[in-house]
Design a protein around this motif. Structure first.
Motif, PDB file in Angstrom:
ATOM      1  N   GLU A  60       0.827  -1.210   0.000  1.00  0.00           N
ATOM      2  CA  GLU A  60       0.000   0.000   0.000  1.00  0.00           C
ATOM      3  C   GLU A  60       0.864   1.264   0.000  1.00  0.00           C
ATOM      4  O   GLU A  60       0.518   2.267  -0.630  1.00  0.00           O
ATOM      5  CB  GLU A  60      -0.923  -0.003   1.215  1.00  0.00           C
ATOM      6  CG  GLU A  60      -1.950  -1.131   1.184  1.00  0.00           C
ATOM      7  CD  GLU A  60      -2.661  -1.301   2.510  1.00  0.00           C
ATOM      8  OE1 GLU A  60      -2.372  -0.510   3.438  1.00  0.00           O
ATOM      9  OE2 GLU A  60      -3.501  -2.215   2.624  1.00  0.00           O
ATOM     10  N   TYR A  61       2.008   1.205   0.674  1.00  0.00           N
ATOM     11  CA  TYR A  61       2.917   2.351   0.696  1.00  0.00           C
ATOM     12  C   TYR A  61       3.546   2.569  -0.682  1.00  0.00           C
ATOM     13  O   TYR A  61       3.770   3.710  -1.109  1.00  0.00           O
ATOM     14  CB  TYR A  61       4.005   2.135   1.739  1.00  0.00           C
ATOM     15  CG  TYR A  61       3.496   2.117   3.157  1.00  0.00           C
ATOM     16  CD1 TYR A  61       3.248   3.300   3.852  1.00  0.00           C
ATOM     17  CD2 TYR A  61       3.256   0.913   3.809  1.00  0.00           C
ATOM     18  CE1 TYR A  61       2.775   3.288   5.153  1.00  0.00           C
ATOM     19  CE2 TYR A  61       2.772   0.888   5.120  1.00  0.00           C
ATOM     20  CZ  TYR A  61       2.537   2.077   5.781  1.00  0.00           C
ATOM     21  OH  TYR A  61       2.056   2.050   7.068  1.00  0.00           O
ATOM     22  N   ILE A  62       3.836   1.454  -1.372  1.00  0.00           N
ATOM     23  CA  ILE A  62       4.420   1.555  -2.716  1.00  0.00           C
ATOM     24  C   ILE A  62       3.436   2.213  -3.676  1.00  0.00           C
ATOM     25  O   ILE A  62       3.798   3.100  -4.453  1.00  0.00           O
ATOM     26  CB  ILE A  62       4.821   0.156  -3.230  1.00  0.00           C
ATOM     27  CG1 ILE A  62       5.942  -0.421  -2.353  1.00  0.00           C
ATOM     28  CG2 ILE A  62       5.266   0.220  -4.687  1.00  0.00           C
ATOM     29  CD1 ILE A  62       6.300  -1.849  -2.676  1.00  0.00           C
ATOM     30  N   ILE A  63       2.178   1.790  -3.631  1.00  0.00           N
ATOM     31  CA  ILE A  63       1.153   2.393  -4.490  1.00  0.00           C
ATOM     32  C   ILE A  63       0.996   3.874  -4.166  1.00  0.00           C
ATOM     33  O   ILE A  63       0.894   4.721  -5.054  1.00  0.00           O
ATOM     34  CB  ILE A  63      -0.201   1.676  -4.310  1.00  0.00           C
ATOM     35  CG1 ILE A  63      -0.095   0.210  -4.710  1.00  0.00           C
ATOM     36  CG2 ILE A  63      -1.290   2.368  -5.131  1.00  0.00           C
ATOM     37  CD1 ILE A  63      -1.362  -0.584  -4.467  1.00  0.00           C
ATOM     38  N   SER A  64       0.983   4.172  -2.880  1.00  0.00           N
ATOM     39  CA  SER A  64       0.844   5.569  -2.437  1.00  0.00           C
ATOM     40  C   SER A  64       1.960   6.437  -2.998  1.00  0.00           C
ATOM     41  O   SER A  64       1.722   7.550  -3.485  1.00  0.00           O
ATOM     42  CB  SER A  64       0.850   5.619  -0.906  1.00  0.00           C
ATOM     43  OG  SER A  64       0.823   6.953  -0.450  1.00  0.00           O
ATOM     44  N   ASP A  65       3.185   5.894  -2.961  1.00  0.00           N
ATOM     45  CA  ASP A  65       4.337   6.652  -3.455  1.00  0.00           C
ATOM     46  C   ASP A  65       4.309   6.773  -4.968  1.00  0.00           C
ATOM     47  O   ASP A  65       4.604   7.843  -5.522  1.00  0.00           O
ATOM     48  CB  ASP A  65       5.630   5.964  -3.009  1.00  0.00           C
ATOM     49  CG  ASP A  65       6.870   6.718  -3.447  1.00  0.00           C
ATOM     50  OD1 ASP A  65       7.084   7.845  -2.958  1.00  0.00           O
ATOM     51  OD2 ASP A  65       7.617   6.185  -4.299  1.00  0.00           O
TER      52      ASP A  65
END
Length: 289
Positions: A60-65
């Motif tokens: 989820e953090y990767i998508i957010s970034d």
């Protein structure tokens, strides 16, 4: 050296009525363009690698970034996509896998031309959601295999003819691998999980495991197991219960035992009476002699 087979797609088809789908309309209404962007991003990631992806807590953090969208919003959109069956919720809960039946149908369409030139079928495994009739001939799914030379977990026909020890070992392997011997049974079980979640909320992996074990305890017959699962799905039950056929067998067995016991008592008494009569006749005969 042979070039490794490419499993992913260079592009994938998108229906022209994509935005007319009610699920997409609700997604856009709730999360605006960010919701649609996240969904399309996930589709690209899946088709880049094949027909599914495995994710972890950092995804989820990767998508957010990558998209510049708040991480909490990414999580909300992902939960929405799972809840509305745009991704298969059961596989995500058990294995953190993102895919769906629709994704896999489009994947087949995307590799069809490529597979015409291939001499060997493309092998897929436990994350394949399509049944045998929906699967193209150039796809070889290990879930459909009957041959004992393949994975032991799927060779239920040979296991039925083996000893009780082999049967128990097969059950343990099935539970460990989260798969049933009969492909139709596994598909019916997955459908039951979807209905159960809709009625009673999210299911923990431990609960899914317990349901598998309960079903195996209720019957050793794959056909009876399938009937139990279908009945539970149609009735919207939270657990599995014996089929009517099994209940009749149990009642018949109990009734026959009780009847036999009573009958045996009567026959014993009758035999003693006859024995007494015969002995009396014999004594009378002796006296006459």
């Amino acid at each position: 050296m042979a070039r490794p087979k490419t499993r992913g797609l260079l592009y994938f088809p998108l229906d022209i009525d994509f935005f007319e789908d009610n699920k997409i309309r609700i997604l856009k209404a709730r999360y605006k363009s960010d919701g649609v962007q996240i969904y399309l991003f996930l589709l690209c990631e899946i088709y880049r690698k094949g027909y599914y992806i495995k994710v972890d807590d950092d995804f989820e953090y990767i998508i957010s970034d990558e998209l510049g969208i708040d991480q909490n919003k990414v999580k909300q959109v992902l939960n929405f996509l799972l809840k509305r069956s745009l991704f298969d919720n059961t596989l995500f809960n058990s294995d953190k896998v993102l895919t769906s039946a629709g994704i896999q149908k489009r994947y087949q369409l995307g590799i069809k031309e490529r597979m015409r030139k291939s001499k060997e079928p493309l092998e897929v495994g436990r994350y394949w959601l399509l049944n045998k009739n929906e699967t193209e001939p150039f796809i070889k799914c290990t879930l459909f295999e009957d041959n004992s030379g393949n994975l032991d977990s799927f060779s239920w026909k040979n296991e039925c003819n083996s000893s009780e020890k082999s049967l128990n070992k097969s059950k343990e392997n099935n539970i460990k691998n989260n798969i049933f011997q009969l492909p139709e049974l596994e598909q019916a079980f997955q459908l039951y999980l979807v209905v159960r979640k809709s009625n009673f909320g999210d299911i923990l992996p431990e609960q899914i495991q317990a349901l598998r074990e309960d079903l195996l305890k209720l019957s050793d017959n794959p056909e009876e197991q399938l009937a139990i699962v279908k009945k539970a799905t149609a009735s919207g039950w939270k657990s599995f219960y014996p089929s009517r056929k099994q209940e009749k067998k149990t009642k018949k067995k109990i009734g026959f035992t009780n009847y036999s016991g009573g009958r045996k008592y009567e026959m014993d008494s009758l035999e003693l009476d006859l024995l007494g009569i015969q002995e009396g006749k014999q004594d009378g005969s002796d006296k006459k002699r």
